[in-house]
Scaffold this motif. Structure first.
Motif, short mmCIF file in Angstrom:
data_model
loop_
_atom_site.label_atom_id
_atom_site.label_comp_id
_atom_site.label_asym_id
_atom_site.label_seq_id
_atom_site.Cartn_x
_atom_site.Cartn_y
_atom_site.Cartn_z
N LYS A 240 0.85 -1.20 0.00
CA LYS A 240 0.00 0.00 0.00
C LYS A 240 0.88 1.25 0.00
CE LYS A 240 -3.30 2.58 2.94
NZ LYS A 240 -4.21 2.54 4.12
N LYS A 252 -10.43 12.70 7.83
CA LYS A 252 -10.00 12.34 9.17
C LYS A 252 -10.02 13.57 10.07
CE LYS A 252 -6.70 8.67 7.96
NZ LYS A 252 -7.37 7.54 8.60
N VAL A 262 2.79 8.08 7.10
CA VAL A 262 3.19 6.67 7.32
C VAL A 262 2.51 5.72 6.33
CG1 VAL A 262 1.30 6.02 8.91
CG2 VAL A 262 3.51 4.92 9.13
N ASP A 263 1.48 6.23 5.61
CA ASP A 263 0.57 5.32 4.92
C ASP A 263 1.12 4.71 3.63
OD1 ASP A 263 -1.83 4.11 5.53
OD2 ASP A 263 -3.05 5.49 4.33
N ASN A 320 -16.98 4.80 2.20
CA ASN A 320 -16.11 5.61 3.04
C ASN A 320 -14.78 5.79 2.32
OD1 ASN A 320 -14.24 6.52 5.05
ND2 ASN A 320 -15.68 5.84 6.62
N ASP A 322 -12.15 6.95 3.32
CA ASP A 322 -10.97 6.73 4.17
C ASP A 322 -10.56 5.25 4.19
OD1 ASP A 322 -8.90 7.37 5.83
OD2 ASP A 322 -10.13 7.58 7.64
N ALA A 323 -11.41 4.38 3.65
CA ALA A 323 -11.01 2.98 3.50
C ALA A 323 -10.45 2.83 2.08
CB ALA A 323 -12.19 2.05 3.75
N GLU A 324 -9.34 3.58 1.82
CA GLU A 324 -8.80 3.69 0.47
C GLU A 324 -7.70 2.67 0.19
OE1 GLU A 324 -7.71 5.35 3.00
OE2 GLU A 324 -5.57 4.92 2.77
N ARG A 326 -7.54 -0.53 0.76
CA ARG A 326 -8.07 -1.76 0.15
C ARG A 326 -8.43 -1.52 -1.33
NH1 ARG A 326 -12.70 -2.12 4.63
NH2 ARG A 326 -11.04 -1.04 5.76
N THR A 351 -5.70 -0.72 8.76
CA THR A 351 -6.86 -0.37 9.61
C THR A 351 -6.47 0.09 11.01
OG1 THR A 351 -7.19 -2.60 10.51
CG2 THR A 351 -8.31 -2.10 8.44
N GLY A 352 -7.16 1.12 11.47
CA GLY A 352 -7.06 1.52 12.87
C GLY A 352 -7.52 0.37 13.76
N VAL A 410 -16.69 -0.75 3.00
CA VAL A 410 -16.75 -0.83 4.47
C VAL A 410 -18.00 -1.60 4.87
CG1 VAL A 410 -15.44 1.25 5.10
CG2 VAL A 410 -17.86 1.47 4.50
N ALA A 440 -0.59 -1.52 10.61
CA ALA A 440 -1.00 -0.17 11.03
C ALA A 440 -0.41 0.22 12.38
CB ALA A 440 -2.52 -0.08 11.08
N1 BES Z 1 -4.40 4.55 6.81
C1 BES Z 1 -5.53 4.23 7.58
C2 BES Z 1 -5.24 3.20 8.69
C3 BES Z 1 -4.22 3.55 9.75
C4 BES Z 1 -4.64 3.89 11.01
C5 BES Z 1 -2.88 3.46 9.50
C6 BES Z 1 -3.70 4.17 11.98
C7 BES Z 1 -1.94 3.74 10.47
C8 BES Z 1 -2.35 4.09 11.71
C9 BES Z 1 -6.64 3.65 6.71
O1 BES Z 1 -6.66 4.08 5.40
C10 BES Z 1 -7.95 4.06 7.31
O2 BES Z 1 -8.18 5.24 7.41
N2 BES Z 1 -8.75 3.10 7.71
C11 BES Z 1 -10.01 3.37 8.28
C12 BES Z 1 -10.99 2.36 7.74
C13 BES Z 1 -12.43 2.64 8.13
C14 BES Z 1 -12.92 3.87 7.41
C15 BES Z 1 -13.25 1.43 7.76
C16 BES Z 1 -9.89 3.23 9.80
O3 BES Z 1 -9.19 2.31 10.23
O4 BES Z 1 -10.44 4.02 10.52
#
Ligand code: BES
Ligand code: ZN
Ligand code: ZN
Length: 474
Positions: A240, A252, A262-263, A320, A322-324, A326, A351-352, A410, A440
């Protein structure tokens, strides 16, 4: 600080002599004679007990100083590596001679090399004060030279991954990152292609384009193929590469966005691992696919409710933005599967929910079958990296059913978010053996300890190198 590690030198006069000490003030094997010079009164006055993380400088008749480093209660690969990291940061001389390689465990030279090079890592590119480079030379009597050299090679790749992760997103656009990755892979003798936005459109990577639509900086896809002679197995590594994750329109909040440079860790790690695998000449075929893009909020950004078409596999309703991760990995896995690998491994700060489940220090992985799971379990334990297997609970798959497309990105529910993300990716694994690593939590550290330094960690590089060694029958 820059650290260099080399076998042996017995001249101690201007050096720090590093000696391991077990809890209860027992000298580590191989250090008894040196430890006899440590004054018990001094150790007691300083509260030094040999606990992990403790260090104490004391006089020594031949060396400039003797640095005692705590090993905790056990002498094993991880305690020695951590002690080497703690020692290199505590040493105040240019030359360090370490007794830790003489400790009599398998992999001692590797532990000392990784601990010193990675524990001494610093990212100073943006610092204007202090020394630009202070070189510490770590000299290792009793080293297994081949083991030391190989560990140094792998550590340099981990450092490359860390440098990429630590570089601010402003200075590492998808095109800049692709260029740097292409140079690193090319130098390791790997064939590389960089797909620009036109090529990505021609190849119909609709999910990657959908995520990239909100950014002024165009996406890239790095595709590398390493095909050494004698390779019997072929592994595809997909990473990723979100160069900054603002969340997109599902934006966010400020505190969750802070560290989102970090992503692109997954992409950095698969490229760094391939560099190490090729440089070591491990006879396994490797395909690397790294989709690179920002997740931003421009006027053309993908909206919740939009449907994206990845190159292969189910169409996706984006609920969503922010679930980019995947989404771009769906295309990454699609491109990788066309190379007909025996196994696909994706690596992602996905994922968080995984961070919540396993915390800052442990990464989770999911495997399509027990054999693939076992491969990662043994590789991560050989590498000394913390990976824990998570279950692919197929019953949860229906929570991803979409009303308008084949799948949604999601589940809509609060629970099991790391698992539903993995189930989503599984749809794009082309029915092949597949592993998903969700890093993550440990991709970025808020603390310095052992071989880990605040910031990007490069976690996963060493495990992937061990996967390659295992597949090559080494
Ligand atoms: N890049 C984030 C996940 C992440 C969280 C990485 C903390 C490093 C530290 C990912 O793209 C994300 O935002 N995931 C969402 C998914 C949700 C919208 C289903 C999340 O985990 O909140
Ligand atoms: Zn996100
Ligand atoms: Zn993300």
């Amino acid at each position: 600080m820059e650290v260099k590690v080399a076998p042996a030198d017995l001249d101690l006069s201007d050096a720090t002599l590093v000696v391991g000490v077990l809890e209860g003030l027992q000298p580590a094997p191989g250090s008894e004679a040196d430890f006899a010079h440590a004054d018990p009164v001094l150790m007691e006055a300083a509260g030094f007990e040999g606990k992990a993380k403790q260090t104490l400088a004391v006089p020594h008749p031949e060396a400039k100083t003797m640095l005692l480093v705590g090993l905790g209660s056990e002498v094993d690969f991880e305690s020695v590596r951590a002690a080497a990291g703690n020692a290199v940061r505590a040493a105040r001389t240019e030359r360090v001679v370490t007794r830790l390689a003489a400790i009599g465990i398998d992999g001692a030279s590797r532990a000392v090399t990784e601990g010193s090079l990675l524990g001494g890592y610093e990212f100073r590119t943006y610092k204007t004060n202090g020394p630009k480079v202070k070189v510490t030379f770590v000299e290792v009597p009793d080293a297994d030279e081949a083991e030391l050299e190989a560990a140094a090679r792998v550590s340099r790749s981990v450092i490359q991954a860390r440098d990429w992760v630590n570089t601010p997103a402003v200075d590492l656009s998808p095109s800049q990152l692709a260029e740097q990755m292409s140079a690193v892979l090319g130098d390791a003798g790997i064939e590389v292609e960089v797909w620009d936005e036109d090529r990505i459109a021609e190849e119909k990577l609709g999910a990657l384009l959908g995520v990239a639509a909100g950014s002024a900086r165009p996406p890239r896809l790095v595709k590398a193929t390493y095909r050494p002679e004698g390779a019997k197995k072929h592994v595809a590594l997909v990473g990723k590469g979100i160069t900054f994750d603002s969340g997109g329109l599902s934006i966010k909040s400020a505190n969750f966005m802070e560290d989102m440079k970090v992503d692109m860790s997954g992409a950095a790690i698969v490229v760094a691992a391939a560099e190490a695998i090729a440089s070591l000449g491990i006879p396994v075929a490797v395909t690397v696919v790294a989709p690179l893009t920002d997740n931003a909020v421009g006027g053309n950004a993908t909206r919740p409710g939009d449907v994206l078409r990845p190159v292969k596999g189910p169409t996706i309703e984006v609920l969503n933005t922010d679930a980019e991760g995947r989404l771009i990995l769906a295309d990454g896995l699609g491109v990788a599967s066309m190379e007909d690998p025996d196994l696909m491994i994706d690596v992602a700060t996905l994922t968080g929910a995984m961070h919540v489940a396993l915390g800052d220090r442990v990464a989770g992985y999911f495997a399509s079958d027990p054999e693939a799971g076992e491969l990662i379990r043994t590789a991560s334990s050989r590498a000394g990296e913390p990976f824990w297997e998570m279950p692919l609970v197929h019953e949860y798959r229906k929570s991803l059913d979409s009303n308008v497309a084949d799948i949604k990105n999601v589940s809509g529910g609060r629970y099991g978010g790391a698992i539903t993300a993995a189930l989503f990716l599984h749809e794009y694994a082309d029915g092949r053996p597949w592993v998903h690593m969700d890093i993550a939590g440990p991709a970025f550290s808020k603390e310095t300890y052992g071989d880990v330094v605040k910031g990007g960690t490069g976690v996963g590089v060493r495990t992937l190198v061990e996967v390659a060694r295992t597949l090559a029958g080494e």
